[in-house]
Design an enzyme around this catalytic site. Structure first.
Site, PDB file in Angstrom:
ATOM      1  N   GLU A 173      14.947  15.876  23.523  1.00  0.00           N
ATOM      2  CA  GLU A 173      16.021  14.992  24.007  1.00  0.00           C
ATOM      3  C   GLU A 173      17.234  15.024  23.067  1.00  0.00           C
ATOM      4  O   GLU A 173      17.740  13.987  22.639  1.00  0.00           O
ATOM      5  CB  GLU A 173      15.506  13.566  24.217  1.00  0.00           C
ATOM      6  CG  GLU A 173      14.511  13.469  25.360  1.00  0.00           C
ATOM      7  CD  GLU A 173      14.192  12.036  25.795  1.00  0.00           C
ATOM      8  OE1 GLU A 173      14.716  11.070  25.185  1.00  0.00           O
ATOM      9  OE2 GLU A 173      13.408  11.885  26.744  1.00  0.00           O
ATOM     10  N   GLU A 296       7.977  15.288  30.002  1.00  0.00           N
ATOM     11  CA  GLU A 296       7.891  13.822  30.047  1.00  0.00           C
ATOM     12  C   GLU A 296       8.140  13.382  31.483  1.00  0.00           C
ATOM     13  O   GLU A 296       9.218  13.622  32.033  1.00  0.00           O
ATOM     14  CB  GLU A 296       8.911  13.171  29.102  1.00  0.00           C
ATOM     15  CG  GLU A 296       8.592  13.366  27.631  1.00  0.00           C
ATOM     16  CD  GLU A 296       9.473  12.532  26.705  1.00  0.00           C
ATOM     17  OE1 GLU A 296       9.919  11.429  27.120  1.00  0.00           O
ATOM     18  OE2 GLU A 296       9.706  12.990  25.569  1.00  0.00           O
TER      19      GLU A 296
END
Length: 494
Positions: A173, A296
């Site tokens: 991320e 995720e």
């Protein structure tokens, strides 16, 4: 009546077993208490890893496990987590609750866990706050077989032979908690860092670049254009959140029919995300060499009342089970590009498989979907055509039923069906084309419930559990199926 055609003799490729992967971050009670209790714990354990959780995860054939994060990965310095435990640095977990992390669960403990689970480790390296040297030395420490500073240190710490490490993520991320970077900047950093993620001996690393958040298609475009040839996989993150991420995500248990509908709508949105990101990837990678790694995914609700808000602990209901089933059917039908997914997270965090409380452990409805669907791991995905009716609310319509099918190495056909309608049953006619003649039988398992928020507790651990499915009848190569409301079914055709 819903009509489904399963072409049992037309394969569309292989369902990579890693689609059933998991994610365990240093977050809340996932690692500490959920997986690691320490060797001195009264809870039965194997070298510090609790046995009940270990056995439950082995039972669903966990193929790959991602660690140590998540946001935690980009503040994790691996050298603090090796060597004698009493001498390891203590650190503050700034992302998740501000608790003290004692680093007792580090590289050796994680690799032991993967060995016990007989699964592949997927390690996420630190780009956000770490150095190229730090990442390079971690790979050397784990995989180099010979004389080197890191290999020697590994041996001093009790591991003579190097580990096999296939999957390595270069950051996490990086558009957000991993550094708030622009895609152009991260693409350049990825190019630099991955250069030093080396293959030692016969260990070949599958390098995964940090990909987009939800529908940030520009991120995918920039990464594929500027670094696509240097990666083996590109990640994608998307959570199913019925509410607003910042203002209130919604309750895991206290919700109405409208929130149920919105949750299903947002789960189905994964199909559009995969399709659009895949189209961009196809532009730069027409041979589909680069895998889409959805490392995720899952539901994200408000934390359970009275728990640490930084621990992301939520209950798990039949609604979560349907979200999982919907996702797996989507993943199967995109098996050409989707090569791994990792549900967030394995124990005690977000859409967990397992919840623990001290020495007690329960299996969640989501766990049971993983168990029912494990027959699809490494099977051939079959061509499916379907015409299904609608599930409607407030002027919006969703497909009521999702479906996927596969054929395993023994030739058995498995069909998985999900009825997302909270109140209406679904009658489905399934034509099984291409089956060899003879006595064909169908059996199966079902997961369903009689209320929207049905869930398992430590007092009643089997409120939501699979049962034999009696709602299928076979006539020749035609199957008639009656699904109750909010149900997941996997059929075994043999």
């Amino acid at each position: 009546m819903h009509n489904v055609i399963v072409n049992t003799d037309i394969s569309k490729g292989k369902i990579n077993k890693n689609i059933y992967g998991h994610f365990a971050e240093h977050l809340g009670r996932c690692i500490y208490e959920g997986i690691w209790v320490g060797e001195d714990s009264p809870i039965p354990n194997t070298k510090g890893i609790r046995n009940d959780v270990l056995q439950a995860l082995k039972s669903i054939k966990v193929p790959v496990l991602r660690w140590p994060g998540g946001c935690f990965a980009d503040e994790y310095h691996w050298k603090d987590g090796v060597g004698p435990r009493e001498g390891r640095k203590r650190m503050v977990n700034t992302h998740w609750g501000g608790v003290v992390e004692n680093n007792h669960f580090g590289t050796h403990e994680f690799m032991l866990l993967c060995e016990l689970l007989e699964c592949e480790p997927y390690i996420c390296g630190n780009v956000g706050s770490g150095t190229v040297q730090e990442m390079s030395e971690w790979v050397e420490y784990m995989t180099f077989d010979g004389e080197s500073p890191m290999a020697n240190w590994r041996q001093e710490n009790g591991r003579e032979q190097p580990w096999k490490l296939k999957y390595f993520g270069v950051g996490n991320e990086n558009w957000g908690c991993g550094g708030n970077m622009r895609p152009e900047y991260y693409a350049d950093l990825y190019r630099r860092y991955q250069t030093y993620v080396r293959n030692y001996g016969d260990n070949k690393i599958y390098k995964i670049a940090g990909g987009a958040n939800v529908d940030d298609y520009n991120w995918t475009e920039v990464l594929m254009k500027n670094a696509g040839w240097l990666m083996d996989g590109l990640s994608l993150h998307n959570y199913t959140i019925p509410g607003d991420f910042w203002l209130g995500k919604g309750s895991a248990l206290d919700f109405e029919e409208g929130e149920w509908f919105i949750t299903m709508k947002k789960a189905l949105h994964m199909d559009e995300l995969i399709t659009k990101h895949s189209t961009i990837m196809d532009k730069y990678d027409p041979d589909q060499r680069v895998g889409m790694i959805i490392d995720e995914w899952g539901t994200w609700f408000d934390v359970e009342p009275g728990t640490n808000p930084g621990f992301l602990y939520q209950q798990n209901s039949i609604r979560d089970a349907l979200v999982a089933g919907v996702h797996f059917n989507i993943f199967h039908n995109h098996a050409d590009r989707v090569q791994m997914t990792n549900i967030a997270q394995t124990v005690n965090v977000l859409q967990a498989m397992i919840l623990t409380e001290g020495e007690k452990m329960i299996l969640t409805p989501t766990y049971h979907v993983f168990d029912m669907f494990k027959v699809h791991q490494d099977a051939e995905v079959l061509a499916v055509e379907s015409t299904v009716g609608s599930y409607e609310m407030n002027g919006e319509a969703l497909p009521q039923v999702t479906v996927s099918a596969s054929r395993d190495a023994e030739g058995r056909v498995h069909v998985s069906l999900v009825n997302i309608d909270h109140a209406g049953e679904a009658e489905i006619r399934v034509d099984l084309r291409g089956l060899s003649s003879g006595n064909v039988r169908a059996s199966g398992m079902i997961l369903t419930a009689d209320r929207l928020n049905a869930h398992n507790t430590f007092e009643q651990p089997n409120t939501v559990a699979p049962n034999a499915f009696e709602g299928a009848t076979m006539e020749g190569a035609r199957l008639s199926v009656k699904l109750p409301p909010m149900s997941v079914v996997t059929l075994d055709i043999h």
